[in-house]
Design an enzyme around this catalytic site. Sequence first.
Site, mmCIF file in Angstrom:
data_model
loop_
_atom_site.group_PDB
_atom_site.id
_atom_site.type_symbol
_atom_site.label_atom_id
_atom_site.label_comp_id
_atom_site.label_asym_id
_atom_site.label_seq_id
_atom_site.Cartn_x
_atom_site.Cartn_y
_atom_site.Cartn_z
ATOM 1 N N ARG A 196 30.612 39.657 2.554
ATOM 2 C CA ARG A 196 30.847 38.380 2.576
ATOM 3 C C ARG A 196 31.608 37.508 1.629
ATOM 4 N NH1 ARG A 196 25.408 35.870 2.189
ATOM 5 N NH2 ARG A 196 24.925 36.653 4.314
ATOM 6 N N ARG B 78 28.993 40.004 -2.210
ATOM 7 C CA ARG B 78 28.733 38.689 -1.801
ATOM 8 C C ARG B 78 29.772 37.813 -2.655
ATOM 9 N NH1 ARG B 78 26.121 40.923 1.468
ATOM 10 N NH2 ARG B 78 23.932 40.403 1.891
ATOM 11 N N TYR C 48 16.369 32.756 10.172
ATOM 12 C CA TYR C 48 17.138 31.961 9.482
ATOM 13 C C TYR C 48 18.384 31.595 10.153
ATOM 14 C CZ TYR C 48 19.452 30.436 4.999
ATOM 15 O OH TYR C 48 20.083 29.615 4.176
ATOM 16 N N PHE D 152 18.222 39.838 -10.693
ATOM 17 C CA PHE D 152 18.736 40.796 -11.579
ATOM 18 C C PHE D 152 18.857 40.132 -13.213
ATOM 19 C CE2 PHE D 152 22.518 43.051 -8.964
ATOM 20 C CZ PHE D 152 21.406 43.694 -8.202
ATOM 21 N N GLU E 86 19.679 32.205 13.395
ATOM 22 C CA GLU E 86 19.858 31.594 14.409
ATOM 23 C C GLU E 86 19.131 30.189 14.524
ATOM 24 O OE1 GLU E 86 21.369 32.432 16.872
ATOM 25 O OE2 GLU E 86 20.960 34.603 17.253
ATOM 26 N N TYR F 288 19.701 47.011 -3.917
ATOM 27 C CA TYR F 288 19.337 47.642 -2.497
ATOM 28 C C TYR F 288 20.442 48.355 -1.865
ATOM 29 C CZ TYR F 288 15.669 43.944 -3.126
ATOM 30 O OH TYR F 288 14.762 43.463 -3.582
ATOM 31 N N ASN G 59 26.710 32.151 -0.871
ATOM 32 C CA ASN G 59 25.776 32.464 -2.094
ATOM 33 C C ASN G 59 26.127 31.615 -3.242
ATOM 34 O OD1 ASN G 59 25.848 34.785 -0.201
ATOM 35 N ND2 ASN G 59 24.352 35.441 -1.456
ATOM 36 N N ARG H 146 16.081 36.199 -4.610
ATOM 37 C CA ARG H 146 17.505 36.456 -4.312
ATOM 38 C C ARG H 146 18.045 37.418 -5.530
ATOM 39 N NH1 ARG H 146 19.179 30.447 -2.367
ATOM 40 N NH2 ARG H 146 17.065 29.745 -3.392
#
Length: 314
Positions: free
Chosen positions: A275, A210, A144, A190, A146, A203, A173, A185
């Site tokens: 991010r 994000r 994704y 959630f 690259e 995770y 996002n 996602r």
Amino acid sequence: MTTVMVTGGAGFLGSHLCERLLERGNDVICLDNFFTGRKRNIAHLLGNPQFELIRHDIVHPIYLEVDQIYNLACPASPEAYQFNPIKTIKTSTVGMVNVLGLAKRCRARLLHTSTSEVYGDPDVHPQREDYWGHVNPIGPRSCYDEGKRVAESLCVNYHQEHGTEVRIVRIFNTYGPRMAPDDGRVISNFIMQALKNEPLTIYGDGQQTRSFCFVSDLVDGLMRLMAHETECGPVNIGNPTENSMLELAQQVIAATGSSSELTHRELPQDDPRRRCPDITKARELLGWSPQVDLEQGLKETVDYYRSRLAEEAT
Ligand code: NAD
Ligand code: UDP
């Protein structure tokens, strides 16, 4: 009357964009191979005489007459893009060449949806457009990341070699209604888990961050850059409010009134630690900034998933 083609138009973002373009009075051609997109996302548009749906894979050339192109075709969820990594790369490379070829032949302006993933697991925070990124070229996300980096390079080279008018947006996002409930996602996971009172799957330790942008803000940003007469980009479009996944889980529990607990799963390889977009360029060039905060956006998204679950139950 402007004819606008939206590749990936039956997907989450594409369907909202098609809707907004029709509202504005454009003729819209929605092109999709339905890998992650669904007809239900655009079913309400099918009766509109200004809307046309074509089942097509951008990895194959297509000959149409259009004035503008928004290129959104590409799976966006890590689960979806890692399902068939070679196909993901082909979509962002061979597919990008085909879409640029169409833009060149039609002298159409092309907006390409790139991603914050071009910054990889960033060493610079928040991320500005002049940061070159920190991407593992052989990791599981590289198909994704690259692919999207090559796509940006192709856009710039078509612009320089052929004068093709390109606009590159780096999307951070984004969430909202019509994001597939099972696409993997974090926000869809959630909310679906919370609505079923199942444990929310964090995770790793959940400290990774994000910054979440609501879909209406994102679409507004895309349309503003497309309308800009000179700026090729890249321009970051995203919401600069940063949240850890633990904070997000608490917000989702509050928005749903769920009794869910949290459970931890292994952190996927190369999962970016932080991010957050620097949106100075979008503010100054496009007069754009996000209008919908996470609380309001989650509320609308929760309503959507609730109605999907109610539909399934009948
Ligand atoms: P999505 O998976 O819902 O939509 C992608 C659409 O592209 C789907 O309808 C899919 O069927 C279609 N598609 C995939 N490969 C194709 C191909 N070869 N030919 C034709 N159609 C194809 O994802 P989304 O969230 O709507 O993302 C849209 C675009 O925005 C993607 O290019 C994605 O990389 C980019 N983006 C999204 C986000 C986000 O948070 N939503 C973030 C960064 C970048
Ligand atoms: N994530 C999580 N639980 C989930 C899904 C994702 O904790 O059920 C984390 C994931 O590890 C990442 C963040 O949420 O750190 C955002 O993941 P997503 O797949 O939404 O998008 P990404 O930004 O990683 O492409």
